[in-house]
Design an enzyme around this catalytic site. Structure first.
Site, mmCIF file in Angstrom:
data_model
loop_
_atom_site.group_PDB
_atom_site.id
_atom_site.type_symbol
_atom_site.label_atom_id
_atom_site.label_comp_id
_atom_site.label_asym_id
_atom_site.label_seq_id
_atom_site.Cartn_x
_atom_site.Cartn_y
_atom_site.Cartn_z
ATOM 1 N N SER A 39 0.494 -0.999 0.214
ATOM 2 C CA SER A 39 -0.114 -0.029 0.386
ATOM 3 C C SER A 39 0.935 1.582 0.066
ATOM 4 O O SER A 39 1.945 1.071 1.005
ATOM 5 C CB SER A 39 -0.615 0.133 1.091
ATOM 6 O OG SER A 39 -1.193 1.453 1.495
ATOM 7 N N TYR B 10 -2.382 -0.080 10.976
ATOM 8 C CA TYR B 10 -3.014 -0.909 9.361
ATOM 9 C C TYR B 10 -1.552 -0.246 8.542
ATOM 10 O O TYR B 10 -0.389 -1.255 7.935
ATOM 11 C CB TYR B 10 -4.092 -0.102 8.299
ATOM 12 C CG TYR B 10 -4.137 -0.551 7.071
ATOM 13 C CD1 TYR B 10 -4.433 -1.655 6.658
ATOM 14 C CD2 TYR B 10 -3.746 0.876 6.034
ATOM 15 C CE1 TYR B 10 -4.461 -1.636 5.426
ATOM 16 C CE2 TYR B 10 -3.223 0.264 4.991
ATOM 17 C CZ TYR B 10 -4.238 -1.125 4.093
ATOM 18 O OH TYR B 10 -4.534 -1.252 3.674
#
Length: 705
Positions: free
Chosen positions: A582, A595
């Site tokens: 990501s 996260y």
């Protein structure tokens, strides 16, 4: 011979209502009959056999009525045949080719002349079987390769058995390679035996016919049923089938365990020239043969029917391993198996050298197609899954033929020179050369975690479209079932396998890779895509939130990669690990401690793996997406609400918000990530590892350098 009306060994599928709707259209009835015959593998295998009909049409040049033969075109399959797969030829012109025929040594030149006989300009290329149908006068003709008939055709005294079984109503033509002259031989057989209902081709197959599509269909079934009943009545009369069982099969669970353990090793050996896809079966018919006392005598003989032989090679490789052999020491296993593969390749090279002609094509892949593991099952390896599966089906047919022939007489195979002349036939070589160029991922196997939806599903679809076989998976059974239906409808059963997978569970991870080994032979590409997202301020973040993020994203990536590397090392073919990370691995933002840090750990774990696995030829690369909303499971949680709150927008405004903050002002789709993954594994970046490819529309803060 009495007419058979109750079928036990073949499927009677004719439906009068369906056929009535086609009445008056002989070509439509030909296709209907063909599809019914092709639906029963006891009658003919995929791509095997041929069917035809003759009609009266108007000649477009003269307006006069003329006879036209409609026949399955080259490379077709009667089970899936459509009108577009037919060749339409003038019968008179085809028969007039006899006037320019120069004999057997020149008969290959006749194939090109078939083009001068074409009536339907939309025709598929006529097959080599065209004159076999053209020189027979019947309106409807079937040429099939049923196991029961070939068992008689391949028996040492098959001609005598055919005469006695059918009382002279079935003719016999000795083995001859398909071609123009064989068509003349069939005509001669009919002239010498008027009133017969069919012809047996030695070591090859069966011709049957009728005045209507239905009569032809029933005639074919009756003859094959009679052959099958004759074999059934004789099993055991000469003694134990295949000489009796030498060993017992392992239990089903043990067979799967052993097969999954050894398949990647076998695939590695068989892929010495190009990546091969595999297939495994432990069908009871296969086990009866490979466990038998006669295995060592019959297996080296190879097959008889040309269609069988073309797909299974001159003979199988039989492994000298006990069913319960310890396969855990991979290096020791390779040392044990290596001499067998070297001996097979040497045998194949000697076969080529001793049989080749001056104009023979160059020697092809010398690795075995069929590998038999007594007590466990049969492995087949070929350029793609469908070809490997079909090879297994054909060798199973060959086993049926050997069993039947041995029950009534003695099995005979094609002489090696005849076999070579089929395998390296210039017409077959021309057919191979006309085939489309392999796709970039042909023969490659991928396991994509979280591939029942979103990014993972898009990656799986992209890889299949580029030629790979893919193991799709998810931890949600309902979502996986939906994906299976989607993939099956778009790509067919040979393109994918499906398995439930929780990436935090080592047992389920092992089961997923075992499925890859059993379905396709191993794995070349592992894509770690499974994930979830939790967006909360630090004070709201719970220990449970933290643990699940790190369990799925970090530990899951590690465990799946670990198992994937184990399989890749067994194959010794290198491989690819792609980690879908990501932009958040590089960019700091609010409400993202769990996260974002887990993504950063994924990114550095990728670097560490790349540094360690280069010696194995295994590349590890990263794709960093951002804001992929379409079909993404993470948006089903509170992630969307959390990110919207963090940015001060509504959930509906998120896609536009994410796009506007990028340099390119683009919304990112799952297909964009799939394209990036393909860029890494498609062949143009084989010397790249440890890389990060951002697919985020351009986020300056996420630039790696």
């Amino acid at each position: 011979m009495s007419i058979v009306t109750d079928f036990k060994h073949v499927n009677y599928l004719w439906n009068d209502e369906d056929a009535a709707r086609l009445e008056g259209d002989e070509v439509a009835l030909l296709i209907y009959r063909s599809n019914l015959l092709g639906a029963d593998l006891r009658l003919t295998n995929y791509g095997g056999g041929n069917t035809s009909c003759k009609t009266i049409e108007k000649d477009p040049l003269t307006g006069a009525e003329t006879e036209v033969m409609w026949i399955k075109g080259s490379g077709g399959d009667i089970g899936t045949l459509k009108r577009s797969g037919l060749a339409g030829l003038y019968v008179e012109r085809l028969r007039n080719l006899e006037n320019v025929y120069r004999g057997v040594e020149h008969e290959d030149e006749m194939v090109e002349l078939f083009n001068h006989c074409i009536y339907d300009l939309k025709s598929k290329a006529p097959s080599i079987d065209t004159p076999l149908h053209g020189f027979l006068p019947f309106k409807h003709i079937d040429h099939l390769h049923p196991d029961a008939a070939i068992a008689i055709a391949a028996a040492k005294d098959g001609k005598k058995i055919t005469e006695e079984l059918f009382g002279g109503t079935i003719g016999w033509v000795d083995w001859q390679r398909p071609g123009f002259d064989l068509g003349l031989q069939l005509r001669r057989c009919l002239e010498e035996n008027p009133g017969i209902r069919g012809i047996m081709l030695g070591s090859h197959g069966l011709f049957t016919w009728g005045d209507t599509a239905y009569q032809c269909y029933v005639n074919s079934l009756e003859v094959i049923e009679a052959c099958a009943r004759f074999l059934e009545e004789n099993y055991g009369k000469k003694g134990l089938v295949f000489g009796g069982q030498r060993i017992e099969s392992a239990n089903p669970e043990k067979r799967r365990q052993q097969a999954a353990a050894i398949a990647p090793v076998l695939r590695g050996f068989c892929s010495s020239e190009r990546h091969m896809a595999g297939h495994f079966t432990d069908d009871v018919r296969v086990l009866e043969f490979i466990n038998s006392r006669d295995l060592d005598r019959l297996a080296p003989m190879g097959t008889s029917c040309p269609d069988h032989f073309l797909r299974t090679k001159i003979s199988p490789l039989v492994l000298n391993l006990e069913p319960d052999a310890d396969l855990s020491d991979v290096q020791l296993l390779k040392e044990k198996l290596s001499p067998a593969f070297e001996a097979y390749r040497k045998m194949y090279a000697e076969y080529y050298e001793s049989c080749k002609h001056e104009n023979s094509p160059a020697i092809r892949d010398s690795n075995p197609v069929v590998i038999l593991y007594p007590g466990i099952g049969m492995f087949t390896f070929s350029k793609d899954k469908q070809t490997a599966r079909v090879a297994a089906e054909f060798y199973t047919n060959a086993i049926n033929v050997m069993k039947g022939a041995e029950a009534i007489s003695e099995y005979t195979s094609l002489p090696r020179q005849e076999a070579f002349d089929i395998e390296y036939w210039l017409l077959e070589e021309a057919k191979l050369q006309r085939m489309p160029k392999p796709k970039p991922l042909s023969g490659r196997i991928a396991l994509v975690t979280g591939s029942a939806g979103g990014i993972g599903k898009a990656i799986a679809k992209k890889f299949i479209e580029e030629g790979a076989c893919v193991v799709i998976n998810d931890n949600d059974a309902g979502r996986l079932e939906t994906a299976k239906t989607d993939f099956a409808s778009h790509y067919g059963k040979d393109a994918f396998a499906a398995v439930l997978l929780d990436v935090t569970d080592t047992t389920k991870i092992s089961a997923a890779f075992d499925e890859a080994a059993l379905a396709f032979g191993g794995v070349d590409i592992v894509v770690n895509c499974a994930g979830l997202s939790i967006s909360k301020p630090i004070e709201e973040h719970t220990e449970k939130d933290w643990d699940i993020l790190y369990d799925v994203l970090v530990k899951g990536q590690f465990l799946v990669t670990q198992k994937g590397v184990e399989v890749m090392r067994k194959q010794a073919l290198g491989g690819d690990v792609l980690n879908i990370v990501s932009k958040n691995a590089l960019v700091s933002g609010p409400n993202n401690a769990g996260y974002g840090s887990a993504k950063a750990a994924q990114l550095h774990l990728s670097r560490l793996n790349a540094a360690e696995l280069g010696k194995d030829g295994i590349r590890v690369n990263v794709v960093n997406p951002d804001a992929v909303i379409s079909d993404s499971k993470i948006w089903e949680s509170g992630w969307a609400e959390g990110r919207a709150k963090a940015y001060g927008v509504t959930v509906a405004e998120l896609p536009a918000y994410y796009a506007k903050r990028t340099l390119l002002n683009k919304i990112i789709l799952p297909e964009d990530i799939a394209n990036a993954c393909f860029a890494f594994v498609g062949g143009l970046m084989d010397k790249s590892t440890g890389n990060v490819l951002n697919v985020d529309g351009g986020v300056a803060m996420a630039f790696v350098r």
